[in-house]
Design a protein around this motif. Structure first.
Motif, PDB file in Angstrom:
ATOM      1  N   PHE A 168       0.786  -1.221   0.000  1.00  0.00           N
ATOM      2  CA  PHE A 168       0.000   0.000   0.000  1.00  0.00           C
ATOM      3  C   PHE A 168       0.823   1.280   0.000  1.00  0.00           C
ATOM      4  O   PHE A 168       0.491   2.227  -0.736  1.00  0.00           O
ATOM      5  CB  PHE A 168      -0.980   0.002   1.178  1.00  0.00           C
ATOM      6  N   PRO A 169       1.909   1.391   0.786  1.00  0.00           N
ATOM      7  CA  PRO A 169       2.682   2.645   0.754  1.00  0.00           C
ATOM      8  C   PRO A 169       3.167   2.994  -0.653  1.00  0.00           C
ATOM      9  O   PRO A 169       3.102   4.161  -1.060  1.00  0.00           O
ATOM     10  CB  PRO A 169       3.850   2.368   1.697  1.00  0.00           C
ATOM     11  N   LEU A 170       3.642   1.989  -1.405  1.00  0.00           N
ATOM     12  CA  LEU A 170       4.100   2.244  -2.768  1.00  0.00           C
ATOM     13  C   LEU A 170       2.932   2.674  -3.650  1.00  0.00           C
ATOM     14  O   LEU A 170       3.049   3.645  -4.431  1.00  0.00           O
ATOM     15  CB  LEU A 170       4.748   0.975  -3.333  1.00  0.00           C
ATOM     16  N   MET A 171       1.810   1.990  -3.526  1.00  0.00           N
ATOM     17  CA  MET A 171       0.636   2.320  -4.339  1.00  0.00           C
ATOM     18  C   MET A 171       0.133   3.729  -4.037  1.00  0.00           C
ATOM     19  O   MET A 171      -0.339   4.437  -4.922  1.00  0.00           O
ATOM     20  CB  MET A 171      -0.461   1.288  -4.099  1.00  0.00           C
ATOM     21  N   LEU A 172       0.247   4.139  -2.775  1.00  0.00           N
ATOM     22  CA  LEU A 172      -0.240   5.455  -2.373  1.00  0.00           C
ATOM     23  C   LEU A 172       0.589   6.578  -2.993  1.00  0.00           C
ATOM     24  O   LEU A 172       0.084   7.676  -3.231  1.00  0.00           O
ATOM     25  CB  LEU A 172      -0.216   5.551  -0.845  1.00  0.00           C
ATOM     26  N   CYS A 173       1.855   6.288  -3.262  1.00  0.00           N
ATOM     27  CA  CYS A 173       2.735   7.305  -3.845  1.00  0.00           C
ATOM     28  C   CYS A 173       2.558   7.442  -5.355  1.00  0.00           C
ATOM     29  O   CYS A 173       2.995   8.446  -5.934  1.00  0.00           O
ATOM     30  CB  CYS A 173       4.193   6.966  -3.538  1.00  0.00           C
ATOM     31  N   VAL A 174       1.958   6.453  -6.000  1.00  0.00           N
ATOM     32  CA  VAL A 174       1.857   6.468  -7.463  1.00  0.00           C
ATOM     33  C   VAL A 174       1.056   7.658  -7.991  1.00  0.00           C
ATOM     34  O   VAL A 174       1.521   8.361  -8.904  1.00  0.00           O
ATOM     35  CB  VAL A 174       1.283   5.133  -7.985  1.00  0.00           C
ATOM     36  N   PRO A 175      -0.161   7.956  -7.470  1.00  0.00           N
ATOM     37  CA  PRO A 175      -0.950   9.056  -8.061  1.00  0.00           C
ATOM     38  C   PRO A 175      -0.225  10.405  -8.067  1.00  0.00           C
ATOM     39  O   PRO A 175      -0.206  11.065  -9.116  1.00  0.00           O
ATOM     40  CB  PRO A 175      -2.217   9.084  -7.200  1.00  0.00           C
ATOM     41  N   PRO A 176       0.376  10.856  -6.949  1.00  0.00           N
ATOM     42  CA  PRO A 176       1.072  12.143  -7.047  1.00  0.00           C
ATOM     43  C   PRO A 176       2.284  12.099  -7.976  1.00  0.00           C
ATOM     44  O   PRO A 176       2.598  13.088  -8.646  1.00  0.00           O
ATOM     45  CB  PRO A 176       1.474  12.451  -5.600  1.00  0.00           C
ATOM     46  N   LEU A 177       2.958  10.938  -8.042  1.00  0.00           N
ATOM     47  CA  LEU A 177       4.093  10.823  -8.954  1.00  0.00           C
ATOM     48  C   LEU A 177       3.648  10.895 -10.413  1.00  0.00           C
ATOM     49  O   LEU A 177       4.381  11.406 -11.269  1.00  0.00           O
ATOM     50  CB  LEU A 177       4.857   9.523  -8.698  1.00  0.00           C
ATOM     51  N   VAL A 178       2.453  10.395 -10.694  1.00  0.00           N
ATOM     52  CA  VAL A 178       1.905  10.484 -12.045  1.00  0.00           C
ATOM     53  C   VAL A 178       1.759  11.944 -12.465  1.00  0.00           C
ATOM     54  O   VAL A 178       1.952  12.297 -13.633  1.00  0.00           O
ATOM     55  CB  VAL A 178       0.540   9.753 -12.123  1.00  0.00           C
ATOM     56  N   GLY A 179       1.426  12.802 -11.528  1.00  0.00           N
ATOM     57  CA  GLY A 179       1.299  14.217 -11.835  1.00  0.00           C
ATOM     58  C   GLY A 179       2.622  14.956 -11.845  1.00  0.00           C
ATOM     59  O   GLY A 179       2.752  15.998 -12.504  1.00  0.00           O
ATOM     60  N   LEU A 180       3.612  14.416 -11.145  1.00  0.00           N
ATOM     61  CA  LEU A 180       4.869  15.136 -10.949  1.00  0.00           C
ATOM     62  C   LEU A 180       5.954  14.745 -11.947  1.00  0.00           C
ATOM     63  O   LEU A 180       6.669  15.604 -12.479  1.00  0.00           O
ATOM     64  CB  LEU A 180       5.350  14.880  -9.522  1.00  0.00           C
ATOM     65  N   LEU A 181       6.101  13.445 -12.227  1.00  0.00           N
ATOM     66  CA  LEU A 181       7.226  12.978 -13.039  1.00  0.00           C
ATOM     67  C   LEU A 181       7.224  13.518 -14.475  1.00  0.00           C
ATOM     68  O   LEU A 181       8.290  13.892 -14.989  1.00  0.00           O
ATOM     69  CB  LEU A 181       7.272  11.451 -13.031  1.00  0.00           C
TER      70      LEU A 181
END
Length: 383
Positions: A290-303
């Motif tokens: 879950f911690p990794l999955m939780l970071c995916v959405p903001p990274l999708v907007g940032l990367l």
């Protein structure tokens, strides 16, 4: 990087919003149900701790409900401000309104659940509605909810209303969080057709239950240590064969959850990690991932934005720059559509990387706290 690879890697950035829109299109609204002015008795329970800034508006709007018989119970959860006094003044002697203080919070309980439990015990209604103190309603909210519960044979009905956003940071961060929830769970009818409990969701800001079913399934005591008690309650109803329904009430229900970046950080920090992890499917494996999955959405907007900036500075390959251009453009179009739907300036879409960065900070801060939750002067250990 081969010529087609940037396009292939950017494709999910365009496909995911389309899938999200399709899954949300069939959502149903309280507007579809003709309001009823009378019927089964309704009790509105409003848990409130240190809500001096909100309780006047909440109680005053609840009193305008065009429905009878109705009672309103404000549960002042040992506030250290003037919540109780303001609630009593708002009642203005209306016999339908009571303000009570529950017993001291027992071990193993979270404050909101104990306040809801205490209010429900004092309530007399056949239908009990739980409303957050930062909500306000139109006169037809309760009449339409009762009509919808009857028409859809709902044992639990929860309303997703309009999330008001006043400040700059609210306007950037709130859509980020709710877009993730929409992508994860889908629109109302996707949720309502779900056969597995983990795909059910509820909005604790406005949640109505049939009292008999609520008591049979263990009341809020059954979810007393869950951070996301609303989601847990809906999933429990579904798992036990009761009917839980999610519906839109964008005209009838309004909420302003947070008013500043500080409140956003603390508020979502309370819910995102500890609450989300509780609801993860696949047992221990899901909670570990879950911690990794939780970071995916903001990274999708940032990367994509970072790739675009680095590419324009000549610090990454042309292929990565092309991927950044394509993915950033897809993100930009998505956020322009979101802000247009929210009736906000589409220029906010240009700042979506800043919103994503704030969202990532909130996420990482929540992960670092683990199962420890702090809210309104109390600290809890989530289940």
């Amino acid at each position: 990087m081969t010529s087609y690879l940037p396009w292939l890697l950017a494709a999910p950035f365009a496909i995911a919003p389309i899938v999200t829109i399709v899954r949300a299109r069939a959502s149903r609204s309280l507007d579809e149900f003709e309001p009823v002015s009378e019927g089964p008795s309704v009790s509105l329970v409003i848990p409130a701790r240190n809500e001096a800034a909100n309780i006047q508006r909440c109680v005053a709007s609840a009193m305008t409900a065009a429905y009878a018989p109705l009672e309103i119970i404000v549960v002042d959860d040992h506030s250290t401000d003037d919540t109780a006094a303001i609630a009593m003044r708002a009642a203005a002697g209306d016999a339908r309104v009571r303000v009570l203080t529950p017993d001291v919070l027992p071990p193993g309980w979270m404050g909101k659940q104990w306040a809801c439990e205490s209010g429900a015990r004092a309530a007399t209604g056949e239908i009990v509605g739980f409303l957050d103190a930062d909500t306000w309603q139109t006169t037809d909210l309760v009449p339409r909810i009762v009509a919808a519960m009857q028409a859809r044979e709902a044992d639990l009905l929860t309303v997703a209303g309009t999330q008001e956003m006043g400040s700059f940071w609210e306007t950037l961060v709130q859509p980020q969080v709710f877009a993730v929830l929409l992508a994860r769970f889908g629109g109302t009818e996707v949720v309502n057709r779900a056969t597995r409990a983990e795909h059910k969701i509820a909005n604790g800001q406005c949640l109505f239950v049939r009292r008999a079913v609520y008591e049979r399934l263990g009341t809020h005591a059954a979810v007393r240590a869950r951070v996301a008690e609303d989601l847990a309650l809906a999933q429990r109803f579904h798992a036990e064969g009761a009917r839980a329904i999610l519906i839109l009430g964008l005209r009838q229900l309004h909420t302003r959850m947070y008013t500043s970046l500080r409140e956003l950080v603390h508020g979502w920090g309370k819910n995102l990690f500890a609450g989300g992890r509780e609801a993860m499917p696949f047992g221990g494996v899901g909670r570990t991932m879950f911690p990794l999955m939780l970071c995916v959405p903001p990274l999708v907007g940032l990367l994509p934005f970072l790739a675009l900036v680095l590419g324009l500075l000549g610090l990454v390959s042309p292929g990565i720059l092309l991927w950044g251009e394509l993915s950033f453009t897809a993100n930009l179009v998505w956020w322009m559509l979101v802000y247009l739907w929210l009736r906000r300036s589409p220029l906010y879409a240009l700042l979506h990387p800043l919103g994503a960065a704030a969202f990532l900070y909130i996420t990482l801060r929540a992960i670092s706290r683990g199962s420890r939750v702090e809210w309104k002067g109390r600290e809890y250990q989530s289940a």
